[in-house]
Design a protein around this motif. Structure first.
Motif, PDB file in Angstrom:
ATOM      1  N   UNK A   1       0.817  -1.213   0.000  1.00 36.76           N
ATOM      2  CA  UNK A   1       0.000   0.000   0.000  1.00 36.76           C
ATOM      3  C   UNK A   1       0.850   1.262   0.000  1.00 36.76           C
ATOM      4  N   UNK A   2       0.469   2.189  -0.877  1.00 41.24           N
ATOM      5  CA  UNK A   2       1.121   3.494  -0.971  1.00 41.24           C
ATOM      6  C   UNK A   2       0.047   4.574  -0.887  1.00 41.24           C
ATOM      7  N   UNK A   3       0.355   5.660  -0.160  1.00 38.25           N
ATOM      8  CA  UNK A   3      -0.559   6.791  -0.027  1.00 38.25           C
ATOM      9  C   UNK A   3       0.112   8.047  -0.602  1.00 38.25           C
ATOM     10  N   UNK A   4      -0.628   8.772  -1.454  1.00 40.22           N
ATOM     11  CA  UNK A   4      -0.097   9.954  -2.135  1.00 40.22           C
ATOM     12  C   UNK A   4      -0.895  11.189  -1.723  1.00 40.22           C
ATOM     13  N   UNK A   5      -0.194  12.217  -1.276  1.00 37.90           N
ATOM     14  CA  UNK A   5      -0.802  13.487  -0.894  1.00 37.90           C
ATOM     15  C   UNK A   5      -0.702  14.450  -2.073  1.00 37.90           C
ATOM     16  N   UNK A   6      -1.834  15.036  -2.455  1.00 40.26           N
ATOM     17  CA  UNK A   6      -1.854  15.887  -3.636  1.00 40.26           C
ATOM     18  C   UNK A   6      -1.472  17.330  -3.312  1.00 40.26           C
ATOM     19  N   UNK A   7      -0.965  18.000  -4.315  1.00 38.68           N
ATOM     20  CA  UNK A   7      -0.615  19.408  -4.214  1.00 38.68           C
ATOM     21  C   UNK A   7      -1.888  20.253  -4.107  1.00 38.68           C
ATOM     22  N   UNK A   8      -1.877  21.238  -3.247  1.00 44.08           N
ATOM     23  CA  UNK A   8      -3.010  22.161  -3.127  1.00 44.08           C
ATOM     24  C   UNK A   8      -2.972  23.189  -4.250  1.00 44.08           C
ATOM     25  N   UNK A   9      -4.146  23.698  -4.595  1.00 45.27           N
ATOM     26  CA  UNK A   9      -4.231  24.833  -5.512  1.00 45.27           C
ATOM     27  C   UNK A   9      -3.996  24.508  -6.963  1.00 45.27           C
ATOM     28  N   UNK A  10      -4.208  23.249  -7.363  1.00 38.95           N
ATOM     29  CA  UNK A  10      -4.031  22.864  -8.769  1.00 38.95           C
ATOM     30  C   UNK A  10      -5.386  22.902  -9.465  1.00 38.95           C
ATOM     31  N   UNK A  11      -5.440  23.569 -10.609  1.00 41.22           N
ATOM     32  CA  UNK A  11      -6.666  23.688 -11.397  1.00 41.22           C
ATOM     33  C   UNK A  11      -6.444  23.076 -12.770  1.00 41.22           C
ATOM     34  N   UNK A  12      -7.404  22.271 -13.202  1.00 37.49           N
ATOM     35  CA  UNK A  12      -7.353  21.754 -14.569  1.00 37.49           C
ATOM     36  C   UNK A  12      -7.616  22.896 -15.551  1.00 37.49           C
ATOM     37  N   UNK A  13      -7.246  22.695 -16.780  1.00 35.51           N
ATOM     38  CA  UNK A  13      -7.430  23.715 -17.807  1.00 35.51           C
ATOM     39  C   UNK A  13      -8.895  24.065 -18.019  1.00 35.51           C
ATOM     40  N   UNK A  14      -9.810  23.166 -17.666  1.00 33.92           N
ATOM     41  CA  UNK A  14     -11.246  23.457 -17.825  1.00 33.92           C
ATOM     42  C   UNK A  14     -11.827  24.165 -16.603  1.00 33.92           C
ATOM     43  N   UNK A  15     -10.969  24.524 -15.653  1.00 32.05           N
ATOM     44  CA  UNK A  15     -11.415  25.274 -14.493  1.00 32.05           C
ATOM     45  C   UNK A  15     -11.804  24.441 -13.297  1.00 32.05           C
ATOM     46  N   UNK A  16     -11.866  23.133 -13.430  1.00 35.18           N
ATOM     47  CA  UNK A  16     -12.201  22.277 -12.297  1.00 35.18           C
ATOM     48  C   UNK A  16     -10.972  22.061 -11.426  1.00 35.18           C
TER      49      UNK A  16
END
Length: 507
Positions: A96-111
């Motif tokens: 098992x591996x757990x990944x913490x995502x970067x804050x403040x990332x927006x997709x190009x479609x605004x989501x």
């Protein structure tokens, strides 16, 4: 065992495609694209999309080279995993591996980038048919827990973070997946947004002002697909393109050398010797073939001196190998090589294929070198599709192959396993050696980093000690850049070309 890394920053085709014969360039030429923040970078790409830029295919590498799609994890120069869209990860148990995502990332479609959005992209990859190469044989489940992406494997996989660096595992917004197709147009997270694709002719990308990192220095990218090498070289000579992929060696003499940059590739041309049957079943006869090879002559004649002599299976595209190779343990393993036999009239068959233009000439040169040492050589040269099965069946005493040595993970262990283990699926040498298998198993089990690199080099030494594979040379590719380009990346792994730092200065 825990591994933590932190940083503050760091469908198949839905498009109707028609292949151009040579490629034509966008209306705005490189010369008229301006400089500074308003400049657009013009690219001449070698291959058009094969699957409508579906990221499950090799088209994913274009998305990566254009800095429009990003992965959870990236690779550094030593092929160790470093943060990208994930800022840290932890192995909580063997599976098992757990990944913490970067804050403040927006997709190009605004989501917004969320753990569920990232997990969805990875689940699509695990359910894709065919699977992305990096997941071949990998049992992987993806879930979300407490805002983190959780990846569970069916068996221990110390290379899991490296796997997630593959461009085929890029993270796209939910809007990319619609009705069985996958569209990267307007759905990535990189500094450049893919805004349009004109079949197999061109693609247009604009600076994405909402990028989570430093904004792109250039206003956009205009990529043209130019499969004809002469046309790509002409684009560089005339300034029609700022950056040109894979300038043919035969065209290099007609171009200002200052515009050409040779990039070492993770590709080795190797002479595989049949260690199971025929004359080369005798290690001493294999050693005689090894001593007969003149690499410098092959490079000067067949490659116009645009290649590197091979001292091992892994070359300068993996610069850490130059430091790791040649230690006391490495030299001790090689000291166990057989002494060359005296050969006089030993008949051998030598095969290769025509698809890579240099290999037939390499075969001619090797025939001359081997015959000078006492072998009698009979050549068999065909198109690859008509010779591969015979080569894999051990029909040849010797076979010349240009082989990629690192696959999508940036790690060479998979190549070692396929080519040199008893159960290897691409074992042209028909090699089955307990010491080699044990060394490759040890490398496969080692965690990424210094321990794995040391194990990889020990495995290379064990393979070379058998003389079942004689590395000849490491290929280079020529990348063209006009004088005004700054910050274009010369990447041996061919994952990166333009970044947020690439710009056009006044010439």
């Amino acid at each position: 065992m825990n591994h933590r890394l932190r940083t503050g920053a760091l469908a198949a085709g839905a498009l109707a495609l028609t292949l151009p014969l040579a490629g034509c360039f966008s209306a705005e030429s490189a010369e008229s694209s301006g400089t500074g923040d308003d400049a657009r970078i013009s690219l001449a790409m070698m291959q058009p999309p094969r699957s409508g830029l579906n990221p499950m295919s090799d088209d994913a590498f274009k998305l990566s080279r254009w800095a429009t799609a990003e992965t959870l994890v990236a690779l550094d120069d030593t092929s160790d995993p470093v943060p990208a869209l994930a800022t840290e990860w932890e192995q909580t148990d063997d599976l098992t591996w757990r990944f913490t995502l970067r804050d403040g990332v927006t997709f190009h479609d605004g989501t917004e980038l969320t753990a569920e959005a990232a997990a969805h992209s990875l689940r699509v990859a695990t359910e894709s048919s065919p699977l992305p190469r990096i997941l071949d044989g990998v049992d992987m489940e993806v879930s979300v827990d407490d805002g983190q992406v959780v990846v569970t494997t069916g068996s221990p996989d110390p290379l899991l973070p490296n796997r997630l660096t593959s461009p085929q595992l890029s993270i796209l917004s939910a809007n990319a997946y619609d009705g069985g197709t996958i569209s990267p147009v307007g759905t990535g997270t990189g500094p450049f947004e893919l805004v349009s694709v004109d079949g197999t002719s061109s693609a247009t990308l604009d600076r994405f002002d909402g990028y989570w990192g430093a904004p792109a220095a250039a206003a956009g990218i205009d990529a043209d697909f130019v499969p004809d090498g002469t046309a790509r070289a002409a684009a560089l000579r005339t300034g029609t393109a700022h950056v040109v992929e894979t300038v043919p060696a035969g065209q290099a003499a007609s171009i200002d050398e200052e515009l050409l940059h040779e990039v070492p590739m993770p590709r080795t041309n190797t002479l595989y010797l049949n260690a199971e049957s025929g004359p080369f079943a005798d290690p001493a006869v294999r050693a005689a073939a090894r001593e007969a090879v003149d690499r410098a002559q092959i490079i000067a004649s067949a490659y116009e001196d645009r290649a590197d002599e091979a001292v091992g299976l892994l070359g300068p595209a993996l610069p850490w190998t130059l430091e790791e190779r040649g230690g006391a343990d490495y030299d001790e393993i090689l000291a166990g090589r057989a002494e060359p036999a005296d050969v006089d009239g030993v008949e051998i068959s030598l095969g290769t294929f025509t698809d890579r233009a240099e290999l037939p000439e390499v075969a001619v040169l090797l025939e001359q070198q081997l015959e000078a040492a006492g072998f009698v050589v009979e050549q068999d040269v065909r198109e690859y599709q008509f010779i591969e099965s015979d080569a894999l069946d051990g029909a040849f005493d010797a076979f010349i192959l240009s082989r990629a040595t690192v696959l999508d993970s940036g790690d060479p262990v998979a190549y070692f396993g396929a080519d040199f283990t008893c159960a290897g699926s691409f074992n042209l040498s028909q090699l089955c050696d307990e010491d080699v298998d044990a060394a490759i198993d040890a490398a496969s089990a080692a965690p990424a980093g210094e321990a794995r690199r040391a194990a990889i080099m020990a495995a290379e030494a064990q393979i070379l000690a058998t003389d079942s594979a004689i590395p000849l040379l490491h290929e280079r590719v020529i990348q063209g850049e006009t004088g005004g380009v700054a910050g274009a990346v010369r990447d041996p792994r061919e994952r990166t070309l333009v970044t947020n730092e690439t710009r056009i200065d006044a010439q």
